[in-house]
Design a protein around this motif. Structure first.
Motif, PDB file in Angstrom:
ATOM      1  N   VAL A  41       0.904  -1.274  -0.119  1.00  0.00           N
ATOM      2  CA  VAL A  41       0.013  -0.153  -0.089  1.00  0.00           C
ATOM      3  C   VAL A  41       0.864   1.205   0.003  1.00  0.00           C
ATOM      4  O   VAL A  41       1.967   1.296   1.005  1.00  0.00           O
ATOM      5  N   GLN A  42       0.462   2.129  -0.993  1.00  0.00           N
ATOM      6  CA  GLN A  42       1.619   3.320  -0.993  1.00  0.00           C
ATOM      7  C   GLN A  42       1.022   4.491   0.093  1.00  0.00           C
ATOM      8  O   GLN A  42      -0.110   4.758   0.120  1.00  0.00           O
ATOM      9  N   THR A  43       1.801   4.795   0.881  1.00  0.00           N
ATOM     10  CA  THR A  43       1.738   5.870   1.846  1.00  0.00           C
ATOM     11  C   THR A  43       2.016   7.145   1.411  1.00  0.00           C
ATOM     12  O   THR A  43       2.612   7.216   0.347  1.00  0.00           O
ATOM     13  N   LYS A  44       1.119   8.143   1.703  1.00  0.00           N
ATOM     14  CA  LYS A  44       1.440   9.592   1.452  1.00  0.00           C
ATOM     15  C   LYS A  44       2.217  10.355   2.282  1.00  0.00           C
ATOM     16  O   LYS A  44       2.732  11.462   2.014  1.00  0.00           O
ATOM     17  N   GLY A  45       2.932   9.661   3.193  1.00  0.00           N
ATOM     18  CA  GLY A  45       3.663  10.196   4.267  1.00  0.00           C
ATOM     19  C   GLY A  45       2.954  11.008   5.282  1.00  0.00           C
ATOM     20  O   GLY A  45       1.872  10.720   5.781  1.00  0.00           O
ATOM     21  N   ILE A  46       3.903  11.527   6.293  1.00  0.00           N
ATOM     22  CA  ILE A  46       3.260  11.873   7.439  1.00  0.00           C
ATOM     23  C   ILE A  46       2.955  13.515   7.663  1.00  0.00           C
ATOM     24  O   ILE A  46       4.011  13.969   7.212  1.00  0.00           O
ATOM     25  N   PRO A  47       1.907  14.118   7.821  1.00  0.00           N
ATOM     26  CA  PRO A  47       1.789  15.229   7.662  1.00  0.00           C
ATOM     27  C   PRO A  47       2.559  15.944   8.794  1.00  0.00           C
ATOM     28  O   PRO A  47       2.630  15.754   9.869  1.00  0.00           O
ATOM     29  N   ARG A  48       3.134  17.159   8.459  1.00  0.00           N
ATOM     30  CA  ARG A  48       4.032  17.560   9.440  1.00  0.00           C
ATOM     31  C   ARG A  48       3.512  19.184   9.808  1.00  0.00           C
ATOM     32  O   ARG A  48       2.806  20.004   8.960  1.00  0.00           O
ATOM     33  N   PHE A  49       3.235  19.710  11.005  1.00  0.00           N
ATOM     34  CA  PHE A  49       2.846  20.772  11.484  1.00  0.00           C
ATOM     35  C   PHE A  49       3.453  22.205  10.672  1.00  0.00           C
ATOM     36  O   PHE A  49       4.652  22.150  10.466  1.00  0.00           O
ATOM     37  N   GLY A  50       2.645  22.785  10.118  1.00  0.00           N
ATOM     38  CA  GLY A  50       3.159  24.081   9.279  1.00  0.00           C
ATOM     39  C   GLY A  50       3.482  23.590   7.770  1.00  0.00           C
ATOM     40  O   GLY A  50       4.054  24.541   7.061  1.00  0.00           O
ATOM     41  N   SER A  51       3.255  22.366   7.439  1.00  0.00           N
ATOM     42  CA  SER A  51       3.478  22.093   5.858  1.00  0.00           C
ATOM     43  C   SER A  51       2.565  22.767   4.824  1.00  0.00           C
ATOM     44  O   SER A  51       2.975  22.697   3.841  1.00  0.00           O
ATOM     45  N   ALA A  52       1.386  23.233   5.414  1.00  0.00           N
ATOM     46  CA  ALA A  52       0.615  24.138   4.410  1.00  0.00           C
ATOM     47  C   ALA A  52       0.771  25.487   4.445  1.00  0.00           C
ATOM     48  O   ALA A  52       0.076  26.206   3.816  1.00  0.00           O
TER      49      ALA A  52
END
Length: 74
Positions: A41-52
């Motif tokens: 299963v392809q994971t999209k990664g871990i969201p990081r605080f401030g990444s947006a």
């Protein structure tokens, strides 16, 4: 491609998962003829605080009262 029986898959499941994650086809076959294929299963990664940061803006008056609601305000 490796095909293993259900009994063997239960014993070697961690190893088979590693093989599938490395891109190898792994098929688990039951005695009644049904079979399944393990795929990674392809994971999209871990969201990081401030990444947006900088991806959107908010209007200066975003919390101003709306004209449509004036009749309901006291």
């Amino acid at each position: 491609m490796s095909t293993v029986s259900l009994d063997e898959a239960l014993i070697r499941f961690a190893e088979l998962m590693t093989e599938a994650a490395d891109g190898e086809d792994v098929v688990i076959a039951a005695q009644d003829g049904t079979a399944v294929r393990l795929v990674p299963v392809q994971t999209k990664g871990i969201p990081r605080f401030g990444s947006a940061k900088g991806m959107f803006t908010m209007a200066d008056d975003f919390d101003a009262p709306l004209e449509d609601f004036e009749p309901y305000e006291r």
